[in-house]
Design an enzyme around this catalytic site. Structure first.
Site, PDB file in Angstrom:
ATOM      1  N   SER A 114     -17.044  -2.609  -3.056  1.00 18.92           N
ATOM      2  CA  SER A 114     -16.396  -1.423  -2.473  1.00 18.92           C
ATOM      3  C   SER A 114     -15.916  -0.459  -3.539  1.00 18.92           C
ATOM      4  CB  SER A 114     -15.224  -1.758  -1.547  1.00 18.92           C
ATOM      5  OG  SER A 114     -15.009  -3.093  -1.374  1.00 18.92           O
ATOM      6  N   ASP A 158     -10.038  -3.047  -9.723  1.00 21.25           N
ATOM      7  CA  ASP A 158     -11.468  -2.902  -9.434  1.00 21.25           C
ATOM      8  C   ASP A 158     -11.965  -1.489  -9.716  1.00 21.25           C
ATOM      9  OD1 ASP A 158     -11.042  -5.435  -8.559  1.00 21.25           O
ATOM     10  OD2 ASP A 158     -11.301  -4.983  -6.433  1.00 21.25           O
TER      11      ASP A 158
HETATM   12  C1  GLA Z   1      -9.321  -7.584  -5.101  1.00 18.09           C
HETATM   13  C2  GLA Z   1      -8.462  -6.336  -5.278  1.00 18.09           C
HETATM   14  C3  GLA Z   1      -7.948  -6.201  -6.702  1.00 18.09           C
HETATM   15  C4  GLA Z   1      -7.301  -7.493  -7.183  1.00 18.09           C
HETATM   16  C5  GLA Z   1      -8.197  -8.699  -6.880  1.00 18.09           C
HETATM   17  C6  GLA Z   1      -7.512 -10.005  -7.196  1.00 18.09           C
HETATM   18  O1  GLA Z   1     -10.502  -7.471  -5.843  1.00 18.09           O
HETATM   19  O2  GLA Z   1      -9.187  -5.183  -4.925  1.00 18.09           O
HETATM   20  O3  GLA Z   1      -7.053  -5.124  -6.796  1.00 18.09           O
HETATM   21  O4  GLA Z   1      -6.040  -7.660  -6.625  1.00 18.09           O
HETATM   22  O5  GLA Z   1      -8.606  -8.746  -5.532  1.00 18.09           O
HETATM   23  O6  GLA Z   1      -7.234 -10.099  -8.550  1.00 18.09           O
END
Ligand code: GLA
Length: 347
Positions: A114, A158
């Site tokens: 995403s 991310d």
């Molecule tokens: C998802 C979220 C991130 C982070 C990870 C766990 O990928 O989008 O922001 O919190 O989980 O580390």
């Protein structure tokens, strides 16, 4: 029929095209919404988004992966995959109908498919609409799309990784200050990523629940964020559940800092990854039985320094640090003994 390009789908050339990678996080899981440290790297798989104005009051969004077209009036959000794009459009002040062609080879589940889609969309839009957005502001806009349009209260890792990381190094991000620096992989090792083949279940509700729990833990401890707690003993005063959740965040943050100390080699880094998995499975309770099986198979392999689940959890991908040159052979050996249909994603 599946369209293979923007030209084929819309009968003319796009006005802007951009790509953005997925990411795999080596260490620092579920710390980025408590101001902590994370160590992701970009993966070679990317999302690609091509955009063009269509002269109407409607966005026409085509996903090649799903072979699906969604039409959304300008100013509305839409459903399915639409909010990832319409959120970017809305937060960037787009007032006219756009055509979008989307394709991605980032597997869904733990590798930031995403965020890759949001960052690729925002890069294409930056180009198309001449937006004044640097790479950090662009990442933060992607985070805002998740919060306000998708409904996941994610941290910043991310989108920051997709916007700023490369595949050759890890990107240490201080998720409070957003300071960052490239960190080399441990010498003599390479990264292996395997998709567990277990679709993520209840990821959004489980994720938002964890976030609420650690926010409550920070409040009870009287700190702005768990980043401000460095001694794991401090969480022992908390009630059960909150105590375990907070213990994960505090110890995980310490593991990232330990990995950055001078003299850390692949063996030590691998031990920290193994400890991270144990903490995510036990204290944070975000792993999955099949993922645990895959991680255990990896950890038992002689060429593996360390292995853990990666990303939000509840299924999805695992990451391992493997002796240089042995990733593919290791993946084949491990997948042969695994009860689900997993697949090697990186290298
Ligand atoms: C998802 C979220 C991130 C982070 C990870 C766990 O990928 O989008 O922001 O919190 O989980 O580390």
């Amino acid at each position: 029929m599946t369209h293979t390009s923007y030209e084929e789908a819309f009968g003319r050339a796009p006005q802007a095209t951009a790509q953005a990678p997925g990411r795999v996080n080596l260490l620092g899981e579920h710390t980025d919404y408590q101001g902590g440290f994370v160590l992701p790297t970009a993966i070679p798989q990317q999302a690609t988004v091509a955009l063009g104005r269509n002269g109407t009051d409607e966005h026409v969004l085509y996903s090649a992966n799903l072979d699906q077209t969604i039409r959304v009036p300008v100013g509305e959000v839409g459903s399915g995959f639409a909010p990832y794009l319409t959120g970017c459009f809305a937060l960037s002040g787009v007032q006219e109908g756009l055509n979008a062609f989307i394709t991605s080879d980032v597997p869904s589940g733990g590798l930031s498919s995403s965020a890759a889609l949001e960052v690729a969309t925002l890069r294409a839009l930056r180009d198309l609409a001449d937006l004044d957005l640097d790479d950090v502001a662009l990442a933060l806009r992607g985070v805002q799309v998740e919060h306000e349009f998708v409904g996941v209260k994610c941290g910043v890792m991310d989108q920051m990784a997709s916007s700023l990381a490369d595949t050759r190094t890890m990107l240490l991000i201080d998720t409070r200050s957003l300071d960052r620096r490239a960190v080399p992989f441990p010498a003599g090792a390479e990264v292996l990523v395997i998709d567990s083949g277990v679709p993520r279940r209840l990821a959004e509700s489980g994720y938002n629940e964890r976030r609420a729990q650690v926010e409550e833990a920070a409040r009870l401890l009287g700190v702005p964020q768990l980043r401000d707690v460095t001694d794991p003993a401090a969480v022992e005063t908390l009630p059960p559940i909150l105590r375990e959740r907070a213990r994960h965040v505090v110890t995980e943050n310490n593991r990232v800092l330990a990995a950055l100390e001078p003299g850390v080699d692949a063996v030590r880094f691998g031990q920290l990854m193994n400890a991270s998995h144990a903490s995510l499975k036990g204290d944070y309770a975000v792993s999955h039985e099949r993922v645990d099986e895959l991680v255990a198979l990896l950890q038992a392999h002689p060429d593996v320094y360390g292995a853990r689940m990666t990303g939000a959890g509840f299924g999805g991908a695992v990451v391992a640090l493997v002796r240089q040159g042995q990733a593919t052979a290791t993946a084949q050996a491990v997948l042969a003994g695994y009860s689900e249909q997993g697949s090697q994603v990186v290298p």
